[in-house]
Design a protein around this motif. Structure first.
Motif, PDB file in Angstrom:
ATOM      1  N   THR A  62      23.223  42.215   7.488  1.00  0.00           N
ATOM      2  CA  THR A  62      23.678  40.931   8.014  1.00  0.00           C
ATOM      3  C   THR A  62      23.847  40.981   9.528  1.00  0.00           C
ATOM      4  O   THR A  62      23.657  39.970  10.214  1.00  0.00           O
ATOM      5  N   LEU A  63      24.200  42.154  10.057  1.00  0.00           N
ATOM      6  CA  LEU A  63      24.274  42.295  11.513  1.00  0.00           C
ATOM      7  C   LEU A  63      22.910  42.030  12.137  1.00  0.00           C
ATOM      8  O   LEU A  63      22.777  41.222  13.073  1.00  0.00           O
ATOM      9  N   GLY A  64      21.875  42.690  11.631  1.00  0.00           N
ATOM     10  CA  GLY A  64      20.542  42.511  12.189  1.00  0.00           C
ATOM     11  C   GLY A  64      20.011  41.108  12.008  1.00  0.00           C
ATOM     12  O   GLY A  64      19.402  40.540  12.918  1.00  0.00           O
ATOM     13  N   ALA A  65      20.247  40.540  10.822  1.00  0.00           N
ATOM     14  CA  ALA A  65      19.726  39.200  10.544  1.00  0.00           C
ATOM     15  C   ALA A  65      20.383  38.138  11.419  1.00  0.00           C
ATOM     16  O   ALA A  65      19.781  37.089  11.678  1.00  0.00           O
ATOM     17  N   GLY A  66      21.602  38.397  11.895  1.00  0.00           N
ATOM     18  CA  GLY A  66      22.323  37.376  12.655  1.00  0.00           C
ATOM     19  C   GLY A  66      22.374  37.579  14.150  1.00  0.00           C
ATOM     20  O   GLY A  66      22.889  36.715  14.871  1.00  0.00           O
ATOM     21  N   LEU A  67      21.855  38.705  14.665  1.00  0.00           N
ATOM     22  CA  LEU A  67      22.011  39.017  16.091  1.00  0.00           C
ATOM     23  C   LEU A  67      21.377  37.967  17.004  1.00  0.00           C
ATOM     24  O   LEU A  67      21.998  37.530  17.984  1.00  0.00           O
ATOM     25  N   VAL A  68      20.146  37.578  16.712  1.00  0.00           N
ATOM     26  CA  VAL A  68      19.466  36.622  17.585  1.00  0.00           C
ATOM     27  C   VAL A  68      20.160  35.261  17.529  1.00  0.00           C
ATOM     28  O   VAL A  68      20.370  34.601  18.555  1.00  0.00           O
ATOM     29  N   LEU A  69      20.567  34.861  16.321  1.00  0.00           N
ATOM     30  CA  LEU A  69      21.305  33.601  16.181  1.00  0.00           C
ATOM     31  C   LEU A  69      22.621  33.665  16.950  1.00  0.00           C
ATOM     32  O   LEU A  69      23.009  32.691  17.614  1.00  0.00           O
ATOM     33  N   GLY A  70      23.304  34.808  16.882  1.00  0.00           N
ATOM     34  CA  GLY A  70      24.564  34.947  17.611  1.00  0.00           C
ATOM     35  C   GLY A  70      24.387  34.758  19.099  1.00  0.00           C
ATOM     36  O   GLY A  70      25.219  34.122  19.769  1.00  0.00           O
ATOM     37  N   GLY A  71      23.299  35.291  19.640  1.00  0.00           N
ATOM     38  CA  GLY A  71      23.022  35.098  21.054  1.00  0.00           C
ATOM     39  C   GLY A  71      22.803  33.638  21.399  1.00  0.00           C
ATOM     40  O   GLY A  71      23.298  33.133  22.418  1.00  0.00           O
ATOM     41  N   VAL A 266      13.257  32.902  18.943  1.00  0.00           N
ATOM     42  CA  VAL A 266      12.482  33.983  19.547  1.00  0.00           C
ATOM     43  C   VAL A 266      11.298  33.370  20.285  1.00  0.00           C
ATOM     44  O   VAL A 266      10.668  32.434  19.779  1.00  0.00           O
ATOM     45  N   THR A 267      11.016  33.881  21.477  1.00  0.00           N
ATOM     46  CA  THR A 267       9.855  33.399  22.227  1.00  0.00           C
ATOM     47  C   THR A 267       8.577  33.634  21.427  1.00  0.00           C
ATOM     48  O   THR A 267       8.217  34.788  21.146  1.00  0.00           O
ATOM     49  N   PRO A 268       7.873  32.587  21.000  1.00  0.00           N
ATOM     50  CA  PRO A 268       6.715  32.750  20.108  1.00  0.00           C
ATOM     51  C   PRO A 268       5.607  33.628  20.673  1.00  0.00           C
ATOM     52  O   PRO A 268       4.881  34.278  19.915  1.00  0.00           O
ATOM     53  N   GLY A 408      16.501  41.063  22.050  1.00  0.00           N
ATOM     54  CA  GLY A 408      17.236  40.615  20.871  1.00  0.00           C
ATOM     55  C   GLY A 408      16.491  40.916  19.585  1.00  0.00           C
ATOM     56  O   GLY A 408      17.086  41.346  18.590  1.00  0.00           O
ATOM     57  N   VAL A 409      15.171  40.718  19.590  1.00  0.00           N
ATOM     58  CA  VAL A 409      14.370  41.017  18.403  1.00  0.00           C
ATOM     59  C   VAL A 409      14.395  42.516  18.092  1.00  0.00           C
ATOM     60  O   VAL A 409      14.530  42.925  16.938  1.00  0.00           O
TER      61      VAL A 409
END
Length: 490
Positions: A62-71, A266-268, A408-409
């Motif tokens: 859950t940490l990894g799945a949410g890191l980018v969203l958290g930013g 995420v930048t595509p 972040g990715v």
């Protein structure tokens, strides 16, 4: 992005740095401290092998799945409110973990704890960057690597000591309870020291993208954790296939969001850079293998050799200290000069250490910890060489305006890869350990690790030739020098 003018006094700035480091260390310790608590959890809550995998790997998932969203949420609502909210949730989740009456609830609270970490951790660098003068920021970033490296050493040692201490008969519960006073102290400091700042109120958060990442990650880890115990039925293979489709759907959704003028998670353009996507695979392989191997080393010492939690924690010291040595040997300067050759050299050294460990356990009669010290130390040195260079090397494939998104990715992939490593290596280990073949199972896990390193070496010619120089004005979710260390099981 340039560093804004200093908004706090030098003294307050360093107290702010101390607060951020404490929060980073809490996350680091929670990634590793529970590794030695397995037998205690089994006795107290009747945890099965699968339950242990979820307790240890669920947090990283859950940490990894949410890191980018958290930013992104920090960008939208402001660093201070997201940091404080995440810290409150993390501390509360730690308390709930400590009082969990069943393994199911403990797993649920660990998942919540990981989500809370994903909300607060991406704010740390932004808070420092916005409130420290350029010279102070440079000094502060230089402290991250050594401090978090020390945390990597202390995690299993502290966890083992707390379990063995068994204060008031709390046993493994102390592993989580220790976060409560630390979290409250950090909260009091953060409330006073972190300045108020407005977010980008017009920024739209890509909720659909966040859901796609979370769902795909869950579909990936679920069958890996449950497959062995269930006999690998059809649903496990369908789940793995759905995970691949989920990640592909996420990439397509990011492109769609950008075409419509929205801000993607995420930048595509990152997905079109083959060197970067290969680097993502490499990061997942490396950290999955490293974290998984260190976990089953702890299992081997406790279940196979009868070591206490504290002794098993100390048994991890050769790897942790070797990692520190390897990181010192490698360093940012060497990586900048040699690029991917540093990663290849580190992987070769790590492979030699794994082979040394495998041969040293051919006969465990009269076993002592000194038998595995040489191989463990060499493994750690190789891992440290890679850890110090892998992020900046992979970032060498991206443009300047993509560095923040790419960092972040990479952080997210590192954490999710660790969760996958916990699932895969635990499955390999317990396949034989549950029938009493503990040493043989650990050697099987070492063979898997050797294969993982070989795959890493096989794709390494596709890495960028040169690393990206460290830049204090970049906008990663976490400092590139600190991110790899912060979630590494030692």
């Amino acid at each position: 992005m340039s560093v804004p003018e200093k908004k706090t006094s030098p003294r307050a700035a360093w107290w702010l740095l101390a607060t951020v480091l404490v929060v980073e260390l809490m996350d680091l310790l929670d990634s590793t401290i529970v590794n030695v608590a397995g037998p205690s959890l089994e006795r107290s809550l009747g945890a099965t092998a699968v339950g242990l995998q979820w307790v240890i790997g669920g947090y990283a998932l859950t940490l990894g799945a949410g890191l980018v969203l958290g930013g992104r949420l920090g960008d939208r609502f402001g660093r201070r409110p997201m940091f404080l909210a995440g810290l409150v949730a993390f501390t509360l989740a730690s308390l709930l973990c400590a009082i969990a009456p069943s393994i199911g609830l403990l797993i649920a609270f660990r998942l919540v704890q990981g989500l809370a970490g994903a909300m607060m951790l991406p704010q740390c660098l932004g808070i420092m960057r916005d409130n420290l003068a350029p010279r102070e920021l440079t000094k502060a970033l230089a402290l991250f690597g050594p401090v978090l490296g020390l945390g990597g050493v202390l995690g299993p040692v502290l966890g083992g000591a707390l379990v063995d201490w068994d204060l008031f008969g709390l046993g493994w519960r102390l592993v989580f309870l220790v976060n409560v006073p630390v979290g409250l102290a950090a909260l009091a400091l953060a409330w006073r020291l972190v300045p108020r700042s407005g977010g980008a109120g017009t920024l739209r958060v890509d909720v659909v993208g966040a859901v796609l990442v979370a769902a795909a990650s869950a579909l990936l880890v679920l069958p890996l954790n449950e497959g062995q115990a269930s006999g690998w039925p059809l649903w496990t293979w369908l789940s793995l296939s759905a995970a691949a489709l989920g990640y592909a759907g996420f990439a397509l959704w990011q492109r769609r969001a950008q075409r419509r003028g929205r801000t993607p998670l995420v930048t595509p353009s990152l997905f079109g850079k083959s060197a970067f996507t290969v680097g993502l695979v490499a990061v997942a392989l490396f950290f999955g293998g490293l974290i998984g191997t260190q976990l089953v080393l702890t299992f081997f010492l406790q279940l196979g050799q009868g070591y206490s939690a504290g002794q098993a924690g100390l048994g991890n010291l050769p790897v942790a200290l070797g990692t520190a040595v390897g990181g010192t040997i490698s360093g940012g300067l060497l990586a900048a000069k040699l690029g991917r050759r540093v990663l290849q050299a580190g992987a070769v050294v790590q492979f030699a250490g794994v082979a040394w460990l495998w041969f040293s356990l051919a006969d465990t009669a009269g076993f002592s910890i000194w038998r595995i010290v040489p191989g463990s130390a060499v493994t750690g040195i190789g891992a440290g060489i890679v850890i110090a260079a892998v992020f900046n090397t992979v970032l060498g494939a991206v443009d300047d305006d993509e560095v923040g998104s790419a960092s972040g990715v990479l952080s997210a992939v590192q954490s999710i890869g660790g969760s996958v490593g916990v699932a895969v290596f635990s499955t390999v280990f317990f396949a034989g350990a549950l029938t009493g073949q503990v040493t043989e199972s650990f050697r099987d896990a070492l063979v898997v690790q050797a294969v993982v390193i070989a795959l890493f070496l096989l794709i390494s010619p596709l890495f960028p030739r040169r690393a990206r120089p460290d830049e204090t004005d970049a906008d990663p979710a976490l400092p590139a020098s600190a991110v790899p260390v912060s979630h590494t099981a030692s």
